[in-house]
Design an enzyme around this catalytic site. Structure first.
Site, PDB file in Angstrom:
ATOM      1  N   ARG A 173       0.606  -1.657  -0.250  1.00  0.00           N
ATOM      2  CA  ARG A 173       0.241   0.242  -0.018  1.00  0.00           C
ATOM      3  C   ARG A 173       0.956   1.182   0.005  1.00  0.00           C
ATOM      4  NH1 ARG A 173      -3.115   0.176   5.010  1.00  0.00           N
ATOM      5  NH2 ARG A 173      -4.410  -1.889   4.041  1.00  0.00           N
ATOM      6  N   ASP A 209      -2.908  -8.101   3.504  1.00  0.00           N
ATOM      7  CA  ASP A 209      -4.704  -9.101   3.941  1.00  0.00           C
ATOM      8  C   ASP A 209      -5.261 -10.316   2.749  1.00  0.00           C
ATOM      9  OD1 ASP A 209      -4.345  -6.459   5.655  1.00  0.00           O
ATOM     10  OD2 ASP A 209      -5.876  -5.605   4.513  1.00  0.00           O
ATOM     11  N   HIS A 245      -5.193  -9.835   8.390  1.00  0.00           N
ATOM     12  CA  HIS A 245      -3.938  -9.008   7.997  1.00  0.00           C
ATOM     13  C   HIS A 245      -2.291  -9.820   8.896  1.00  0.00           C
ATOM     14  CE1 HIS A 245      -1.428  -5.126   8.029  1.00  0.00           C
ATOM     15  NE2 HIS A 245      -0.911  -6.145   9.263  1.00  0.00           N
ATOM     16  N   HIS A 277       2.475  -2.830   5.268  1.00  0.00           N
ATOM     17  CA  HIS A 277       2.371  -2.460   4.176  1.00  0.00           C
ATOM     18  C   HIS A 277       3.117  -1.480   2.574  1.00  0.00           C
ATOM     19  CE1 HIS A 277      -1.675  -5.121   4.166  1.00  0.00           C
ATOM     20  NE2 HIS A 277      -2.677  -3.905   4.843  1.00  0.00           N
ATOM     21  N   GLU A 295      -6.587  -7.652  13.633  1.00  0.00           N
ATOM     22  CA  GLU A 295      -7.150  -8.071  12.447  1.00  0.00           C
ATOM     23  C   GLU A 295      -6.979  -9.722  11.713  1.00  0.00           C
ATOM     24  OE1 GLU A 295      -7.477  -3.542  10.845  1.00  0.00           O
ATOM     25  OE2 GLU A 295      -5.572  -5.182  10.292  1.00  0.00           O
TER      26      GLU A 295
END
Length: 238
Positions: free
Chosen positions: A121, A157, A218, A150, A215
């Site tokens: 990301r 994810d 993740h 990320h 999460e």
């Protein structure tokens, strides 16, 4: 208007070959996302000291075409309700990508494949997420002052899909759900949902990933500290 249309078209193309998706958990952004995008693109990631490995981002589906993509942030089906990526693609640093492929290979005899919701990301997107999210929900997003795993190309994810049906399995929570149901050790949900969550976690941890406690989807690769924070748009990755 043209920029908005570009993102909308990218979202349509990203979803064209996917089955119907469950709607994502939604928040009300603190500020308009387009405003946050413009501001984030004007800023720079935090400066870091250290000797980092040279980035080597690899597109996951080029290593394993059985891996499916459901890149929610390239669509409006995400917690912000609008596209933030211009392309539906998933990249990781090469060692992390190869580890995901090994996990995929291990899951196949069990009847499951991997479906990716997000991987590398760019930093500016982390900035958007942080600035859009209310304070009481910021536990679920990374602080851009520290950067995200990320951003280093070392977090992914993902979930499972059934090889027979091609459909994503049901887990104790939806992807990006900002509730306790998303916690990796949440004891609710059905026995089958918890078992599937365990199957995913076992396959990933065996290959050097650690699950994020808040999460279940993740996973962070063990060598994430060896890579720098990156802010490269998908279009500029060769």
């Amino acid at each position: 208007m043209k920029r908005t249309l570009h993102f909308f078209c990218s979202a349509v193309l990203a979803c064209a070959t996917l089955h119907a998706q469950a709607p994502s958990f939604r928040i009300t952004p603190l500020h308009p996302v387009e405003q946050l995008r413009a501001e984030a693109l004007q800023e720079q990631p935090p400066k870091e000291a250290g000797n980092f490995r040279a980035p080597d981002l690899v597109e996951l589906i080029t290593l394993d075409p059985t891996i499916k993509l459901d890149i929610r942030y390239a669509t409006s089906n995400n917690f912000l309700g609008t596209p933030v990526y211009t392309q539906a693609r998933a990249f990781l640093q090469r060692p992390a990508a190869e580890a995901v492929v090994r996990a995929s290979n291990a899951l196949r005899p069990l009847g499951y494949g991997l479906i990716i919701h997000d991987a590398y990301r760019p930093w500016y997107v982390t900035k958007i997420f942080w600035d859009a999210t209310p304070n009481h929900q910021k536990i679920f997003v990374a602080d851009p002052k520290a950067g995200s795993k990320h951003n280093r190309g070392c977090a992914v994810d993902l979930s499972l899909y059934d090889l027979k049906t091609g459909e994503e399995v049901t887990m104790p929570s939806g992807y990006d759900e900002m509730t306790e149901r998303a916690y990796a050790d949440y004891s609710g949900g059905t026995a089958e949902e918890r078992q599937l969550r365990s199957v995913l976690r076992h396959a990933m941890t065996k290959e050097g990933f650690e699950v994020n406690p808040t999460e279940w989807w993740h996973f962070d690769y063990r060598d994430w500290k060896q890579y720098p924070i990156l802010n490269i748009p998908f279009e500029n990755i060769r």
